[in-house]
Design a protein around this motif. Structure first.
Motif, PDB file in Angstrom:
ATOM      1  N   GLY A  26       4.794   9.493  17.080  1.00  0.00           N
ATOM      2  CA  GLY A  26       5.480   8.588  16.154  1.00  0.00           C
ATOM      3  C   GLY A  26       6.754   9.180  15.596  1.00  0.00           C
ATOM      4  N   ALA A  29      11.628   8.534  18.975  1.00  0.00           N
ATOM      5  CA  ALA A  29      11.456   7.950  20.317  1.00  0.00           C
ATOM      6  C   ALA A  29      10.237   7.040  20.341  1.00  0.00           C
ATOM      7  CB  ALA A  29      11.323   9.056  21.368  1.00  0.00           C
ATOM      8  N   GLU A  48      -0.333   8.721  16.778  1.00  0.00           N
ATOM      9  CA  GLU A  48       0.419   9.829  16.177  1.00  0.00           C
ATOM     10  C   GLU A  48      -0.575  10.863  15.656  1.00  0.00           C
ATOM     11  OE1 GLU A  48       3.481  11.218  15.637  1.00  0.00           O
ATOM     12  OE2 GLU A  48       2.349  12.670  14.431  1.00  0.00           O
ATOM     13  N   ARG A  56      10.261  14.831  14.036  1.00  0.00           N
ATOM     14  CA  ARG A  56      11.246  15.850  13.659  1.00  0.00           C
ATOM     15  C   ARG A  56      12.354  15.298  12.760  1.00  0.00           C
ATOM     16  NH1 ARG A  56      12.346  18.101  19.434  1.00  0.00           N
ATOM     17  NH2 ARG A  56      10.909  16.437  20.091  1.00  0.00           N
ATOM     18  N   THR A  57      12.251  14.053  12.332  1.00  0.00           N
ATOM     19  CA  THR A  57      12.999  13.611  11.156  1.00  0.00           C
ATOM     20  C   THR A  57      11.991  13.611  10.017  1.00  0.00           C
ATOM     21  OG1 THR A  57      12.556  11.259  11.517  1.00  0.00           O
ATOM     22  CG2 THR A  57      14.540  12.145  12.526  1.00  0.00           C
ATOM     23  N   GLY A  71      13.963  18.141   8.690  1.00  0.00           N
ATOM     24  CA  GLY A  71      14.250  18.033  10.121  1.00  0.00           C
ATOM     25  C   GLY A  71      15.706  17.660  10.321  1.00  0.00           C
ATOM     26  N   TRP A  74      22.061  15.406  10.400  1.00  0.00           N
ATOM     27  CA  TRP A  74      23.284  14.653  10.614  1.00  0.00           C
ATOM     28  C   TRP A  74      23.124  13.635  11.732  1.00  0.00           C
ATOM     29  CZ3 TRP A  74      23.943  20.215  10.450  1.00  0.00           C
ATOM     30  CH2 TRP A  74      24.525  20.676   9.267  1.00  0.00           C
ATOM     31  N   HIS A  76      25.192  12.870  14.894  1.00  0.00           N
ATOM     32  CA  HIS A  76      26.230  13.633  15.595  1.00  0.00           C
ATOM     33  C   HIS A  76      27.146  12.718  16.395  1.00  0.00           C
ATOM     34  CE1 HIS A  76      24.673  17.429  14.348  1.00  0.00           C
ATOM     35  NE2 HIS A  76      23.537  17.304  14.989  1.00  0.00           N
ATOM     36  N   LYS A 314      14.388  25.608   7.785  1.00  0.00           N
ATOM     37  CA  LYS A 314      15.260  25.212   6.683  1.00  0.00           C
ATOM     38  C   LYS A 314      14.568  25.607   5.393  1.00  0.00           C
ATOM     39  CE  LYS A 314      17.646  21.309   8.714  1.00  0.00           C
ATOM     40  NZ  LYS A 314      18.059  19.922   8.476  1.00  0.00           N
ATOM     41  N   PHE A 442       4.542  20.213  17.081  1.00  0.00           N
ATOM     42  CA  PHE A 442       5.950  20.350  17.486  1.00  0.00           C
ATOM     43  C   PHE A 442       6.196  21.630  18.290  1.00  0.00           C
ATOM     44  CE2 PHE A 442       5.676  17.853  13.634  1.00  0.00           C
ATOM     45  CZ  PHE A 442       6.300  16.696  14.036  1.00  0.00           C
ATOM     46  N   GLY A 481      11.708  11.098  24.638  1.00  0.00           N
ATOM     47  CA  GLY A 481      11.879  12.174  23.651  1.00  0.00           C
ATOM     48  C   GLY A 481      13.163  12.925  23.924  1.00  0.00           C
ATOM     49  N   ALA A 495      16.803  11.057  21.470  1.00  0.00           N
ATOM     50  CA  ALA A 495      15.408  10.594  21.422  1.00  0.00           C
ATOM     51  C   ALA A 495      15.355   9.071  21.473  1.00  0.00           C
ATOM     52  CB  ALA A 495      14.737  11.116  20.147  1.00  0.00           C
TER      53      ALA A 495
HETATM   54  C1  LIG Z   1      15.322  21.405  11.754  1.00  0.00           C
HETATM   55  C2  LIG Z   1      15.866  20.333  12.651  1.00  0.00           C
HETATM   56  C3  LIG Z   1      17.188  19.941  12.532  1.00  0.00           C
HETATM   57  C4  LIG Z   1      17.699  18.948  13.363  1.00  0.00           C
HETATM   58  N1  LIG Z   1      18.972  18.499  13.157  1.00  0.00           N
HETATM   59  C5  LIG Z   1      19.396  17.410  13.834  1.00  0.00           C
HETATM   60  C6  LIG Z   1      20.595  16.759  13.458  1.00  0.00           C
HETATM   61  O1  LIG Z   1      21.264  17.152  12.500  1.00  0.00           O
HETATM   62  N2  LIG Z   1      20.989  15.672  14.169  1.00  0.00           N
HETATM   63  C7  LIG Z   1      20.267  15.209  15.231  1.00  0.00           C
HETATM   64  O2  LIG Z   1      20.685  14.224  15.857  1.00  0.00           O
HETATM   65  N3  LIG Z   1      19.110  15.803  15.591  1.00  0.00           N
HETATM   66  C8  LIG Z   1      18.650  16.872  14.907  1.00  0.00           C
HETATM   67  N4  LIG Z   1      17.453  17.426  15.200  1.00  0.00           N
HETATM   68  C9  LIG Z   1      16.736  16.979  16.397  1.00  0.00           C
HETATM   69  C10 LIG Z   1      16.003  15.663  16.178  1.00  0.00           C
HETATM   70  O3  LIG Z   1      15.298  15.699  14.971  1.00  0.00           O
HETATM   71  C11 LIG Z   1      15.044  15.444  17.333  1.00  0.00           C
HETATM   72  O4  LIG Z   1      15.765  15.525  18.549  1.00  0.00           O
HETATM   73  C12 LIG Z   1      14.352  14.087  17.299  1.00  0.00           C
HETATM   74  O5  LIG Z   1      13.943  13.733  16.002  1.00  0.00           O
HETATM   75  C13 LIG Z   1      13.162  14.149  18.245  1.00  0.00           C
HETATM   76  O6  LIG Z   1      12.478  12.925  18.252  1.00  0.00           O
HETATM   77  P1  LIG Z   1      11.348  12.673  19.328  1.00  0.00           P
HETATM   78  O7  LIG Z   1      10.792  11.329  19.054  1.00  0.00           O
HETATM   79  O8  LIG Z   1      11.853  12.987  20.668  1.00  0.00           O
HETATM   80  O9  LIG Z   1      10.225  13.794  19.061  1.00  0.00           O
HETATM   81  P2  LIG Z   1       9.351  14.098  17.771  1.00  0.00           P
HETATM   82  O10 LIG Z   1      10.110  13.779  16.547  1.00  0.00           O
HETATM   83  O11 LIG Z   1       8.833  15.479  17.940  1.00  0.00           O
HETATM   84  O12 LIG Z   1       8.147  13.064  17.869  1.00  0.00           O
HETATM   85  C14 LIG Z   1       7.003  13.326  18.634  1.00  0.00           C
HETATM   86  C15 LIG Z   1       5.780  12.973  17.809  1.00  0.00           C
HETATM   87  O13 LIG Z   1       4.645  13.210  18.625  1.00  0.00           O
HETATM   88  C16 LIG Z   1       3.592  13.676  17.812  1.00  0.00           C
HETATM   89  N5  LIG Z   1       2.645  14.349  18.693  1.00  0.00           N
HETATM   90  C17 LIG Z   1       2.769  15.556  19.283  1.00  0.00           C
HETATM   91  N6  LIG Z   1       1.680  15.808  20.046  1.00  0.00           N
HETATM   92  C18 LIG Z   1       0.879  14.718  19.957  1.00  0.00           C
HETATM   93  C19 LIG Z   1      -0.388  14.374  20.516  1.00  0.00           C
HETATM   94  N7  LIG Z   1      -1.047  15.200  21.336  1.00  0.00           N
HETATM   95  N8  LIG Z   1      -0.934  13.179  20.187  1.00  0.00           N
HETATM   96  C20 LIG Z   1      -0.290  12.322  19.358  1.00  0.00           C
HETATM   97  N9  LIG Z   1       0.905  12.605  18.793  1.00  0.00           N
HETATM   98  C21 LIG Z   1       1.484  13.793  19.098  1.00  0.00           C
HETATM   99  C22 LIG Z   1       4.277  14.579  16.815  1.00  0.00           C
HETATM  100  O14 LIG Z   1       3.498  14.744  15.652  1.00  0.00           O
HETATM  101  C23 LIG Z   1       5.580  13.816  16.564  1.00  0.00           C
HETATM  102  O15 LIG Z   1       5.465  12.969  15.438  1.00  0.00           O
HETATM  103  C24 LIG Z   1      16.892  18.380  14.361  1.00  0.00           C
HETATM  104  C25 LIG Z   1      15.550  18.764  14.467  1.00  0.00           C
HETATM  105  C26 LIG Z   1      15.037  19.708  13.605  1.00  0.00           C
HETATM  106  C27 LIG Z   1      13.569  20.033  13.686  1.00  0.00           C
END
Ligand SMILES: Cc1cc2nc3c(=O)[nH]c(=O)nc-3n(C[C@H](O)[C@H](O)[C@H](O)COP(=O)(O)OP(=O)(O)OC[C@H]3O[C@@H](n4cnc5c(N)ncnc54)[C@H](O)[C@@H]3O)c2cc1C
Length: 513
Positions: A26, A29, A48, A56-57, A71, A74, A76, A314, A442, A481, A495
């Motif tokens: 959740g 993506a 989730e 990661r937000t 998380g 910005w 970008h 952070k 994560f 993702g 994402a």
């Molecule tokens: C400290 C930090 C700073 C960042 N700064 C920026 C920024 O300034 N600008 C920017 O654009 N991006 C930034 N990013 C990157 C951005 O946050 C991520 O690229 C994006 O949020 C990833 O989204 P996602 O949906 O791909 O993955 P995720 O957000 O990781 O979502 C995946 C989800 O899957 C869940 N999950 C994992 N395993 C399982 C499982 N087995 N069963 C069920 N659920 C599961 C997790 O709990 C998570 O909620 C930053 C990230 C971090 C951590």
């Protein structure tokens, strides 16, 4: 006890019943994929693992209506950035000209702050490493690490444009650029990062590179808008029924001859037409062997193992009131008092133990040298907070330390670097920190290309390759993702766009004759 939950699965009756999808994760993506599929009439279930959405937000609120991002921070870029395009018309992003930077000041351990003619040259050097405006890269062997490339650029830039004659300052500037790169990449060392990473692989989008949210809005507003189609200042909204929190997926069973995929949590198994897996690359690195039956393809495993996934911590330190001036944005420590030829001081070594990172030199633990910046980027949303960022293994080490230990040493660093300008530094009242590296949902923060990624010729696209039914090409398990986006990996827009890509794949298949 497990019970088998059979969701609708029919391709033929697409228009009445487009089929069932389990979205795993959740984060942005997963939220985008699930909301699109729900709107298109699919029977969607989002599973989730944790007790919150956003992944990661992660915006946290504290004290007197202050908040900060643990998380993503910005947005970008502007042009072609889906998040900017989606949210800017709602007036929730900072207008141009009101953007605060990561930090505009630079200080020495002696307490002296550097003059702007020197620091603007330092920034220009960093721009040269990122954007290579004079095409110097053509003269460097292509497959070098970012550290090797940046060294070449610093030497040539210094010869051409002159930053410093002082050898210690030269090394300190190289080290500052190293820490900046590590934070950008979430890497431990820029000798681990591909020197080809910036260029035609990761694409910087046109416009402001670091657009911030306008208070009281935040990355939480993005999740709210994706799921509810509206925004509010308090951020309150009801989660749709299709989102199931605290449901960690433990197994995904598929057959490339099969029609359905079985997705199991601890107490339920869902049999669905399609799966969209959005867990991080860190989760895949740790769990792909137990999660997927049969195992993932050799190529995907090669990509999982050789594309980098780093970590950043952070650290937000709250004071009763600011002891800094409103114009202070942040300070980059420039350690010109270190003998950089002494390997014991190399905080970026990949094999450092916790004990080595905690070892104090001149009263300063080694990990403190890895702090990128002490900054006040939250002036609107958290006016009493200064923050510190640390990347790579030192960040993972700090994930495992208690708050008071971290606070003591970060505040010591503030005193060392800031008290010449701000003599009345007070005792903090709170510390808030992220825990990305140690959180098994994560396993770190975001992906980057390693030198090994080039050597093994593996790509984000390999992570994004779906598992299809061999006879019908039905997408059985799709991968979305940030790490799966060929050009916008490591970002929220990457994402988000990856989710749209995989939903389009499923919908397009459903509409095939
Ligand atoms: C400290 C930090 C700073 C960042 N700064 C920026 C920024 O300034 N600008 C920017 O654009 N991006 C930034 N990013 C990157 C951005 O946050 C991520 O690229 C994006 O949020 C990833 O989204 P996602 O949906 O791909 O993955 P995720 O957000 O990781 O979502 C995946 C989800 O899957 C869940 N999950 C994992 N395993 C399982 C499982 N087995 N069963 C069920 N659920 C599961 C997790 O709990 C998570 O909620 C930053 C990230 C971090 C951590």
């Amino acid at each position: 006890m497990r019970k088998l939950k059979k969701l609708h699965s029919s391709k033929k009756s697409f228009r009445q019943n487009p089929g069932s999808v389990a979205v795993i994760g959740g984060g942005i993506a997963g939220l985008k994929a699930a909301s699109m599929l729900h709107a298109a009439g699919y029977n969607v279930t989002l599973l989730e693992a944790s007790d919150r959405i956003g992944g990661r937000t992660h915006t946290i609120w504290f004290g007197n209506e202050s908040y900060t991002e643990l998380g993503a921070e910005w947005v970008h870029g502007e042009r072609n950035n889906s998040i900017f395009q989606l949210m800017n018309p709602l007036g929730v992003l900072q207008p141009r000209g009101q953007l605060r930077e990561f930090g505009t000041d630079y200080g020495l351990p002696s307490g002296v702050w550097l003059q702007s003619n020197l620091t603007s040259n330092m920034r220009e050097y960093l721009n040269y490493t990122w954007f290579d405006p004079e095409d110097w890269r053509e003269e460097v062997h292509i497959n070098v690490s970012q550290g090797v490339w940046a060294r070449y650029v610093l030497e040539r830039f210094n010869r051409t444009y002159h930053i410093t004659d002082d050898p210690e300052m030269f090394e300190a500037i190289y080290d500052w650029a190293h820490r900046t790169s590590n934070a950008e990449e979430s890497a431990t060392s820029w000798f681990d990062v591909s020197g080809n990473d910036w260029g035609d692989r990761y694409i910087w989008l046109y416009g402001e590179p670091d657009v911030r949210w306008k208070p009281p809005y935040s990355y939480h507003t993005l999740a709210q808008f994706i799921l509810s189609g509206s925004i509010s200042e308090d951020g309150n909204f009801t989660l749709p029924d299709y989102i199931k929190l605290n449901q960690k997926v433990e197994s995904i069973q598929y057959s490339t001859n099969g029609q359905t995929v079985n997705v199991s949590t601890q107490d339920e198994t869902y049999s669905v037409d399609h799966v969209i897996f959005t867990g991080s690359l860190g989760v895949l690195k740790a769990n792909h062997a137990t999660l997927f039956t049969p195992p993932l393809s050799t190529r995907k495993q090669l990509a999982i193992n050789n594309i980098g996934f780093g970590s950043v911590i952070k650290i937000a330190i709250e004071f009763a009131e600011p002891w800094w001036t409103p114009t202070f944005e942040g300070l980059f420590p420039v350690w010109n008092d270190i003998d950089y030829s002494n390997e014991t001081l190399h905080y970026w070594r990949l094999d450092l133990t916790d004990a080595e990172l905690a070892t104090e030199y001149d009263g300063i633990p080694l990990w403190v040298r890895a702090i990128l910046t002490l900054f006040n980027v939250d002036s609107g949303s958290a006016p009493n907070v200064l923050r510190a960022w640390v990347a790579g293994n030192p960040a993972r080490f700090l994930d495992r330390q208690n708050s008071s230990y971290i606070q003591t040493h970060v505040v010591n660093a503030m005193r060392q670097f800031l008290s010449s300008q701000f003599p009345n530094i007070t005792e903090p009242i709170n510390l808030y920190k992220s825990n990305w590296g140690e959180d098994s949902n994560f396993g770190g923060t975001y992906s980057y290309r390693r030198v090994e990624s080039d050597a093994e010729n593996v790509w984000a696209a390999d992570l994004g390759t779906p598992i299809l039914n061999l006879a019908t090409n039905k997408p059985l398990v799709c991968f979305a993702g940030e790490a799966t986006h060929p050009h916008y990996y490591s970002t929220v827009h990457g994402a988000y766009d990856s989710a749209v890509r995989e939903v389009d794949r499923i919908v397009a298949w459903g509409k095939m004759d």
